[in-house]
Scaffold this active site. Sequence first.
Site, short mmCIF file in Angstrom:
data_model
loop_
_atom_site.label_atom_id
_atom_site.label_comp_id
_atom_site.label_asym_id
_atom_site.label_seq_id
_atom_site.Cartn_x
_atom_site.Cartn_y
_atom_site.Cartn_z
N HIS A 1 6.25 19.38 -0.33
CA HIS A 1 7.47 20.07 0.08
C HIS A 1 8.21 19.40 1.26
O HIS A 1 9.42 19.18 1.20
CB HIS A 1 7.17 21.52 0.48
CG HIS A 1 6.38 22.28 -0.55
ND1 HIS A 1 6.57 22.13 -1.90
CD2 HIS A 1 5.41 23.22 -0.42
CE1 HIS A 1 5.75 22.94 -2.55
NE2 HIS A 1 5.02 23.60 -1.68
N GLU B 1 4.93 29.46 8.26
CA GLU B 1 4.55 30.66 7.50
C GLU B 1 3.78 31.58 8.43
O GLU B 1 2.99 31.11 9.26
CB GLU B 1 3.63 30.28 6.35
CG GLU B 1 4.32 29.46 5.29
CD GLU B 1 3.36 29.16 4.16
OE1 GLU B 1 3.26 29.99 3.26
OE2 GLU B 1 2.69 28.11 4.20
N ASP C 1 -10.33 28.32 -25.64
CA ASP C 1 -11.21 27.50 -24.81
C ASP C 1 -10.50 26.15 -24.66
O ASP C 1 -10.40 25.39 -25.62
CB ASP C 1 -12.56 27.36 -25.51
CG ASP C 1 -13.51 26.51 -24.68
OD1 ASP C 1 -13.04 25.86 -23.72
OD2 ASP C 1 -14.72 26.50 -25.01
N HIS D 1 8.11 23.39 -6.10
CA HIS D 1 9.00 24.54 -6.21
C HIS D 1 10.08 24.54 -5.12
O HIS D 1 11.10 25.19 -5.28
CB HIS D 1 8.22 25.87 -6.26
CG HIS D 1 7.73 26.36 -4.94
ND1 HIS D 1 6.58 25.92 -4.36
CD2 HIS D 1 8.25 27.26 -4.07
CE1 HIS D 1 6.41 26.53 -3.20
NE2 HIS D 1 7.40 27.36 -2.99
N LYS E 1 1.84 21.21 -8.81
CA LYS E 1 1.08 20.51 -7.78
C LYS E 1 -0.26 21.25 -7.56
O LYS E 1 -0.32 22.42 -7.92
CB LYS E 1 1.88 20.43 -6.49
CG LYS E 1 1.90 21.76 -5.69
CD LYS E 1 2.45 21.55 -4.33
CE LYS E 1 1.53 21.92 -3.23
NZ LYS E 1 1.25 23.34 -3.00
C1 BG6 Z 1 2.76 26.41 -1.85
C2 BG6 Z 1 1.55 26.24 -0.99
O1 BG6 Z 1 3.06 25.22 -2.52
O2 BG6 Z 1 3.88 26.77 -1.01
C3 BG6 Z 1 1.26 27.52 -0.21
O3 BG6 Z 1 0.43 25.92 -1.81
C4 BG6 Z 1 2.48 27.94 0.57
O4 BG6 Z 1 0.17 27.33 0.67
C5 BG6 Z 1 3.70 27.99 -0.32
O5 BG6 Z 1 2.21 29.23 1.11
C6 BG6 Z 1 4.97 28.24 0.49
O6 BG6 Z 1 6.05 28.42 -0.38
P1 BG6 Z 1 7.30 29.31 0.04
O7 BG6 Z 1 8.23 29.20 -1.12
O8 BG6 Z 1 6.80 30.70 0.27
O9 BG6 Z 1 7.84 28.68 1.29
#
Ligand code: BG6
Length: 491
Positions: A239, A215, A92, A177, A147
């Site tokens: 990003h 995307e 928890d 990332h 994030k």
């Molecule tokens: C994430 C977002 O940080 O990045 C998502 O929260 C998004 O909404 C994703 O789809 C995209 O990452 P990538 O690596 O697939 O371009």
Amino acid sequence: MVNKINTRCDLMLFGALGDLAQRKLFPALYQLERANLLADGSRVLAIARTEADTETVRQQLFDKLKQHVKPEEFDAELAKSFLKRVDYQILDFNEPDAFGVLNEWRDDANNELIVYMATPPSMYGVIARNLRSASCCTEKTRVVVEKPIGHDLESSKVINDELGEVYNENQLFRIDHYLGKETVQNLIALRFANNLFASQWDQNHISHVEITVAESVGIEGRWGYFDKAGQIRDMIQNHLLQLLCLIAMDPPSDLSADSIRDEKVKVLKALKQITPDMMDSYVVRGQYTAGTSNGKPVPGYLEEEGANKGSATETFVALKAEIDNWRWSGVPFYIRTGKRLPEKLSQIIIHFKPAPHYIFDPDQKHLANNKLIIRLQPDEGMALKILTKDQGLDKGMRLRQGPLELTFSETFATDRIPDAYERLLWEVMKGNQYLFVRRDEVEFAWRWVDQVIQNWKDSGEPPKRYAAGTWGPVASIAMITRDGRSWYEDV
Ligand code: BG6
């Protein structure tokens, strides 16, 4: 050649049964195992609130690895031996006294300790405090957080303060990332290892820059989270601004984390404010309606599962960013990102200015600017569009634009491109912060994004509609056309 680190590390993974851990983190750890990079004796404590025992969790993780690792990279024996490193602990997170059990799991307090919080950010402070009160961390503990760090500047300060109460900045590894993607790191190599580009990288030679992160997917069952964030918080604040920084920053004096981060912060500080009177010509926000994706009909944002029909959250943003400094004065950065666009594609286009004096056929003048196309995904590579003479007796000095092309999968065919999380976890284990975001970066990015969001709120204007499967609202095309330019179309 990459060397294994010899130091054993204990990794405590909070939120271990969540989507991120199962889809990204365990597969990344498995890949580190496969590359023989995990030190003997390194272990993982998977921590979550769900009642389960270690064997059940190992089996579940095995199934998920099978699902998320490419079949040609999945080895069942290796997966089982990797999972022997993993134990499970129900916990928890709100209960300080429960945290003592984490110390019992550690069999050697001298092992490096990494704490990974794959939980909602609202839990970071609580977990940090409870770890401290259970004496579960030292000044050497590294802490990884995901994030979003808040939903605006004020809330990000609260989260950063809570973490800062327990950890020093040099212990904190804030993940974006995108910084773990090989091709994003390549921006540093491209810019600072090639003097050819260094001498051209400014307002004297570059007319404008485009950054597209598109995307084809929609909201993917994340409506609840996404609707509170929207595309500007979910993608631009982190990003896309990171990509912009890597393109725009001055050369760091070395590759150390702070040298790079200092330069990125200077760019974020120099971003020109977008005031209410600029909004119409600088920013377009959109929301997708029903359309098609990969040839199949898909619902609009407001018809997705769990949707609040009155939502004005944006799923698309196009904007023009300007950087008020010597290098970039007068060079717009056109940025666009959206869900349910025609394809998954991230690319950066550097548009160079034409030669100062043009001597070829006037009707070909539009060809006269070189372009550097940096493809981040899916087909990683670069192309430099240059002009040559068209071949043939009848062509005279007609020009032709062609690419100097570098497609990584062809030129470096034997190299495997690791997933971002493999690189990021590996860097945390080595204690290298250069791919992680410092507190001031997060806060300056919020400061810039917050004013755009505030302007939207004040105007009360709804987002513009675009059909799923198109490149966003027509207003985003008009935005760049007004400047006599167009979005790069060779996609
Ligand atoms: C994430 C977002 O940080 O990045 C998502 O929260 C998004 O909404 C994703 O789809 C995209 O990452 P990538 O690596 O697939 O371009």
